[in-house]
Write a protein that holds these residues in place. Sequence first.
Motif, PDB file in Angstrom:
ATOM      1  N   PRO A  78      14.166  -3.066   2.393  1.00  0.00           N
ATOM      2  CA  PRO A  78      14.672  -3.237   3.761  1.00  0.00           C
ATOM      3  C   PRO A  78      14.361  -1.989   4.582  1.00  0.00           C
ATOM      4  CG  PRO A  78      16.353  -3.821   2.157  1.00  0.00           C
ATOM      5  CD  PRO A  78      15.250  -3.165   1.394  1.00  0.00           C
ATOM      6  N   LYS A  79      14.181  -2.144   5.868  1.00  0.00           N
ATOM      7  CA  LYS A  79      13.783  -1.016   6.726  1.00  0.00           C
ATOM      8  C   LYS A  79      14.806   0.114   6.738  1.00  0.00           C
ATOM      9  CE  LYS A  79      10.907  -3.724   9.916  1.00  0.00           C
ATOM     10  NZ  LYS A  79      10.713  -4.133  11.337  1.00  0.00           N
ATOM     11  N   ASN A  80      16.095  -0.211   6.720  1.00  0.00           N
ATOM     12  CA  ASN A  80      17.130   0.823   6.892  1.00  0.00           C
ATOM     13  C   ASN A  80      17.640   1.416   5.572  1.00  0.00           C
ATOM     14  OD1 ASN A  80      17.061   0.471   9.694  1.00  0.00           O
ATOM     15  ND2 ASN A  80      18.536  -1.220   9.597  1.00  0.00           N
ATOM     16  N   LEU A  81      17.055   1.022   4.455  1.00  0.00           N
ATOM     17  CA  LEU A  81      17.522   1.532   3.164  1.00  0.00           C
ATOM     18  C   LEU A  81      16.946   2.920   2.910  1.00  0.00           C
ATOM     19  CD1 LEU A  81      19.209   0.464   0.662  1.00  0.00           C
ATOM     20  CD2 LEU A  81      16.982   0.213  -0.446  1.00  0.00           C
ATOM     21  N   ARG A  82      17.821   3.885   2.693  1.00  0.00           N
ATOM     22  CA  ARG A  82      17.397   5.260   2.443  1.00  0.00           C
ATOM     23  C   ARG A  82      18.163   5.829   1.256  1.00  0.00           C
ATOM     24  NH1 ARG A  82      17.369   4.725   7.983  1.00  0.00           N
ATOM     25  NH2 ARG A  82      15.432   5.357   9.037  1.00  0.00           N
ATOM     26  N   VAL A  83      17.610   6.872   0.660  1.00  0.00           N
ATOM     27  CA  VAL A  83      18.303   7.562  -0.418  1.00  0.00           C
ATOM     28  C   VAL A  83      19.600   8.149   0.153  1.00  0.00           C
ATOM     29  CG1 VAL A  83      18.223   9.515  -2.029  1.00  0.00           C
ATOM     30  CG2 VAL A  83      16.197   8.094  -1.678  1.00  0.00           C
ATOM     31  N   GLY A  84      20.691   7.891  -0.519  1.00  0.00           N
ATOM     32  CA  GLY A  84      21.999   8.343  -0.040  1.00  0.00           C
ATOM     33  C   GLY A  84      22.750   7.281   0.728  1.00  0.00           C
ATOM     34  N   SER A  85      22.073   6.165   1.066  1.00  0.00           N
ATOM     35  CA  SER A  85      22.744   5.091   1.814  1.00  0.00           C
ATOM     36  C   SER A  85      23.854   4.471   0.970  1.00  0.00           C
ATOM     37  CB  SER A  85      21.745   3.993   2.192  1.00  0.00           C
ATOM     38  OG  SER A  85      20.742   4.487   3.048  1.00  0.00           O
ATOM     39  N   ARG A  86      24.980   4.213   1.596  1.00  0.00           N
ATOM     40  CA  ARG A  86      26.088   3.512   0.941  1.00  0.00           C
ATOM     41  C   ARG A  86      25.782   2.023   0.978  1.00  0.00           C
ATOM     42  NH1 ARG A  86      29.995   4.295  -2.588  1.00  0.00           N
ATOM     43  NH2 ARG A  86      30.016   6.432  -1.785  1.00  0.00           N
ATOM     44  N   VAL A  87      25.882   1.347  -0.168  1.00  0.00           N
ATOM     45  CA  VAL A  87      25.599  -0.093  -0.216  1.00  0.00           C
ATOM     46  C   VAL A  87      26.822  -0.824  -0.758  1.00  0.00           C
ATOM     47  CG1 VAL A  87      23.097   0.124  -0.439  1.00  0.00           C
ATOM     48  CG2 VAL A  87      24.519   0.155  -2.496  1.00  0.00           C
ATOM     49  N   LYS A  88      26.992  -2.048  -0.303  1.00  0.00           N
ATOM     50  CA  LYS A  88      28.082  -2.903  -0.753  1.00  0.00           C
ATOM     51  C   LYS A  88      27.528  -3.949  -1.723  1.00  0.00           C
ATOM     52  CE  LYS A  88      31.768  -1.598   1.631  1.00  0.00           C
ATOM     53  NZ  LYS A  88      33.052  -1.234   0.972  1.00  0.00           N
ATOM     54  N   LYS A  89      28.405  -4.433  -2.569  1.00  0.00           N
ATOM     55  CA  LYS A  89      28.009  -5.495  -3.480  1.00  0.00           C
ATOM     56  C   LYS A  89      27.487  -6.700  -2.686  1.00  0.00           C
ATOM     57  CE  LYS A  89      29.903  -8.605  -6.994  1.00  0.00           C
ATOM     58  NZ  LYS A  89      31.103  -9.010  -7.756  1.00  0.00           N
ATOM     59  N   GLY A  90      26.286  -7.193  -3.074  1.00  0.00           N
ATOM     60  CA  GLY A  90      25.684  -8.335  -2.381  1.00  0.00           C
ATOM     61  C   GLY A  90      24.787  -7.960  -1.219  1.00  0.00           C
ATOM     62  N   GLN A  91      24.721  -6.665  -0.878  1.00  0.00           N
ATOM     63  CA  GLN A  91      23.846  -6.221   0.208  1.00  0.00           C
ATOM     64  C   GLN A  91      22.392  -6.239  -0.255  1.00  0.00           C
ATOM     65  OE1 GLN A  91      25.057  -2.509   2.042  1.00  0.00           O
ATOM     66  NE2 GLN A  91      22.963  -2.038   2.688  1.00  0.00           N
ATOM     67  N   VAL A  92      21.477  -6.684   0.588  1.00  0.00           N
ATOM     68  CA  VAL A  92      20.053  -6.747   0.237  1.00  0.00           C
ATOM     69  C   VAL A  92      19.487  -5.334   0.139  1.00  0.00           C
ATOM     70  CG1 VAL A  92      17.760  -7.542   0.933  1.00  0.00           C
ATOM     71  CG2 VAL A  92      19.758  -9.002   1.330  1.00  0.00           C
ATOM     72  N   ILE A  93      18.875  -5.017  -1.003  1.00  0.00           N
ATOM     73  CA  ILE A  93      18.273  -3.691  -1.206  1.00  0.00           C
ATOM     74  C   ILE A  93      16.780  -3.784  -1.517  1.00  0.00           C
ATOM     75  CG2 ILE A  93      20.429  -2.628  -1.978  1.00  0.00           C
ATOM     76  CD1 ILE A  93      19.427  -2.976  -4.868  1.00  0.00           C
ATOM     77  N   GLY A  94      16.238  -5.028  -1.571  1.00  0.00           N
ATOM     78  CA  GLY A  94      14.810  -5.172  -1.839  1.00  0.00           C
ATOM     79  C   GLY A  94      14.421  -6.631  -1.978  1.00  0.00           C
ATOM     80  N   TYR A  95      13.116  -6.836  -2.284  1.00  0.00           N
ATOM     81  CA  TYR A  95      12.578  -8.198  -2.397  1.00  0.00           C
ATOM     82  C   TYR A  95      11.684  -8.276  -3.629  1.00  0.00           C
ATOM     83  CZ  TYR A  95      14.220  -8.338   2.426  1.00  0.00           C
ATOM     84  OH  TYR A  95      14.999  -8.262   3.556  1.00  0.00           O
ATOM     85  N   VAL A  96      11.755  -9.421  -4.317  1.00  0.00           N
ATOM     86  CA  VAL A  96      11.008  -9.611  -5.564  1.00  0.00           C
ATOM     87  C   VAL A  96       9.513  -9.445  -5.328  1.00  0.00           C
ATOM     88  CG1 VAL A  96      10.362 -11.323  -7.326  1.00  0.00           C
ATOM     89  CG2 VAL A  96      12.761 -11.083  -6.614  1.00  0.00           C
ATOM     90  N   GLY A  97       8.854  -8.818  -6.304  1.00  0.00           N
ATOM     91  CA  GLY A  97       7.409  -8.609  -6.251  1.00  0.00           C
ATOM     92  C   GLY A  97       6.860  -8.432  -7.655  1.00  0.00           C
ATOM     93  N   THR A  98       5.667  -7.830  -7.752  1.00  0.00           N
ATOM     94  CA  THR A  98       5.029  -7.632  -9.050  1.00  0.00           C
ATOM     95  C   THR A  98       4.320  -6.287  -9.126  1.00  0.00           C
ATOM     96  OG1 THR A  98       3.550  -8.652 -10.683  1.00  0.00           O
ATOM     97  CG2 THR A  98       2.934  -8.842  -8.361  1.00  0.00           C
ATOM     98  N   THR A  99       4.888  -5.271  -8.462  1.00  0.00           N
ATOM     99  CA  THR A  99       4.290  -3.931  -8.484  1.00  0.00           C
ATOM    100  C   THR A  99       4.550  -3.257  -9.831  1.00  0.00           C
ATOM    101  OG1 THR A  99       6.304  -3.001  -7.486  1.00  0.00           O
ATOM    102  CG2 THR A  99       4.520  -3.607  -5.990  1.00  0.00           C
ATOM    103  N   GLY A 100       3.716  -2.275 -10.165  1.00  0.00           N
ATOM    104  CA  GLY A 100       3.855  -1.572 -11.438  1.00  0.00           C
ATOM    105  C   GLY A 100       3.292  -2.378 -12.586  1.00  0.00           C
ATOM    106  N   SER A 101       3.760  -2.157 -13.802  1.00  0.00           N
ATOM    107  CA  SER A 101       3.303  -2.881 -14.991  1.00  0.00           C
ATOM    108  C   SER A 101       3.992  -4.232 -15.031  1.00  0.00           C
ATOM    109  CB  SER A 101       3.624  -2.087 -16.261  1.00  0.00           C
ATOM    110  OG  SER A 101       2.947  -0.844 -16.249  1.00  0.00           O
ATOM    111  N   SER A 102       3.327  -5.243 -14.464  1.00  0.00           N
ATOM    112  CA  SER A 102       3.935  -6.554 -14.320  1.00  0.00           C
ATOM    113  C   SER A 102       2.861  -7.627 -14.403  1.00  0.00           C
ATOM    114  CB  SER A 102       4.670  -6.648 -12.976  1.00  0.00           C
ATOM    115  OG  SER A 102       5.087  -7.961 -12.711  1.00  0.00           O
ATOM    116  N   THR A 103       3.238  -8.774 -14.992  1.00  0.00           N
ATOM    117  CA  THR A 103       2.291  -9.901 -15.105  1.00  0.00           C
ATOM    118  C   THR A 103       2.584 -10.997 -14.087  1.00  0.00           C
ATOM    119  OG1 THR A 103       3.713 -10.914 -16.784  1.00  0.00           O
ATOM    120  CG2 THR A 103       1.935  -9.490 -17.568  1.00  0.00           C
ATOM    121  N   GLY A 104       3.636 -10.851 -13.300  1.00  0.00           N
ATOM    122  CA  GLY A 104       3.968 -11.862 -12.308  1.00  0.00           C
ATOM    123  C   GLY A 104       5.207 -11.449 -11.533  1.00  0.00           C
TER     124      GLY A 104
END
Length: 481
Positions: free
Chosen positions: A398-424
């Motif tokens: 997400p655009k506003n996610l930064r190191v030190g940001s306070r997050v709540k349970k259920g808050q969006v912190i990213g989106y599924v992908g296949t970066t790094g060592s991944s087959t899908g």
Amino acid sequence: MLAGSVLLLTISTATTAQADWISTLVRYERNLTAANTMAVGGAVSQDQSSRRGFDFSFLTRRVKGKKSLSRIREPLDENDLMFAEQHVGMNMSSELRAVERPAMLELRKYATIASGDNLVKILNKQGLARSDVNAINSAVNGVFDLTKLMPGWPMSFNLDASVEPGAPGRLISLHFEPSETITVSVERTTEGFAAHRDETVYIEELMVASGTIRDNFWKDASAMGLPGSIIANAIETHRCTTDFSKDIQIGDRFTVLFDARLTEEGKIVDSPKIHYVSVDTRGGKREVFRFEQKNSTGYFDRDAKQSCATSFSLMKAPLARPYRMSSPFNPRRKHPITGKVRPHRGVDYAAAKGTKIFAAGDGFVRAKRTHSGGYGKHVIVKHNGIYQTLYAHMSRFPKNLRVGSRVKKGQVIGYVGTTGSSTGNHLHYEIKKYGKQIDPVKSKLPRGQKLAGSARKSFLIVRDNTLNMMDDAKPVVAPKG
């Protein structure tokens, strides 16, 4: 000079323990000083200057760790001085008897009560006479229950360091503190030993501390006169909702309602109970209320949701549906790319690219990395001193996610992908408990508590009463200077 030479020879050939030869040196110096200085008042005879001897005071003053040795030069009272006509015709031996005063040399020692110790054992370690040990033990037992001695308590002793070498130690006094309000002490008297128990009586009063952040919460609350114990406990009430080092900024306001324990002078010493803590930040007001139940006590927000870290909850699968588990937690899994046996210390959930990934629980973002080995783009959330979660192989953040940001349970912190060592496309999800990975599916995870039914009704009454208590509380005023 002859007397000094004989004394020097005697000390240089001594084989006693350090404490013994120090005591010997002190006694010789005291006697020699008395003979040399003629502390009897009146004029000093001409013959006296010829028997000055050797000055050993520099030795006793400089013996490492024996700073109290300098106390041997105890000044004489005017009533103890003799006029010149009183000592005319006295020989040296009578002069020494006249001027000799037993100057008490105190040596302070410290001990820490160990597991299995009792007072008799502790006193025996100090080398005291058996009769003194029994008398001291009996005196203390009259004012304090000795079965309640606890390991870790410090105890201090004042001993007479001028006893004869090899003789039993001689206690002057001792003291220890069973609690912040109680001091037990023993003193030697002409009849034996006397024990005393002194208790500090505190005044309890409902108080409220309100202030504005000018530096940080700890410093500003301390400047108001709050002791560290109250500040630390106030921070603890918000452990899962507020990071006092990151979430609070200059200009924010705070309020702490508590039962204060004060001295007679009005100094705040401690608090047996904190009723309410709030911090009014740019992101909104965060407040918690103390609520006592039958078997527990906790802090809840206005909506009766518990804020304490011991009852926060974690999700087993922190992503939006639909998804499926593609690889479970397995310490001996064969890696799908390398083919080698490599522990899989998390759970993989296969999902379409762009599927929302949620924070598994309340916390703050400890790390946000675009590429880091096999994890690819990933986020690490620290929840408290026990739990930490990792979310790997993301496609983006997400655009506003930064190191030190306070997050709540259920808050969006990213989106599924296949970066790094991944087959899908998938989410690799890890949970660390005390720094060690655990199975997110099979492990027993903390579950949050939100009051319901009669418990909720009781809490709402306590909440409203707590807010009304603000009007009756005495404001904390910062000490002058």
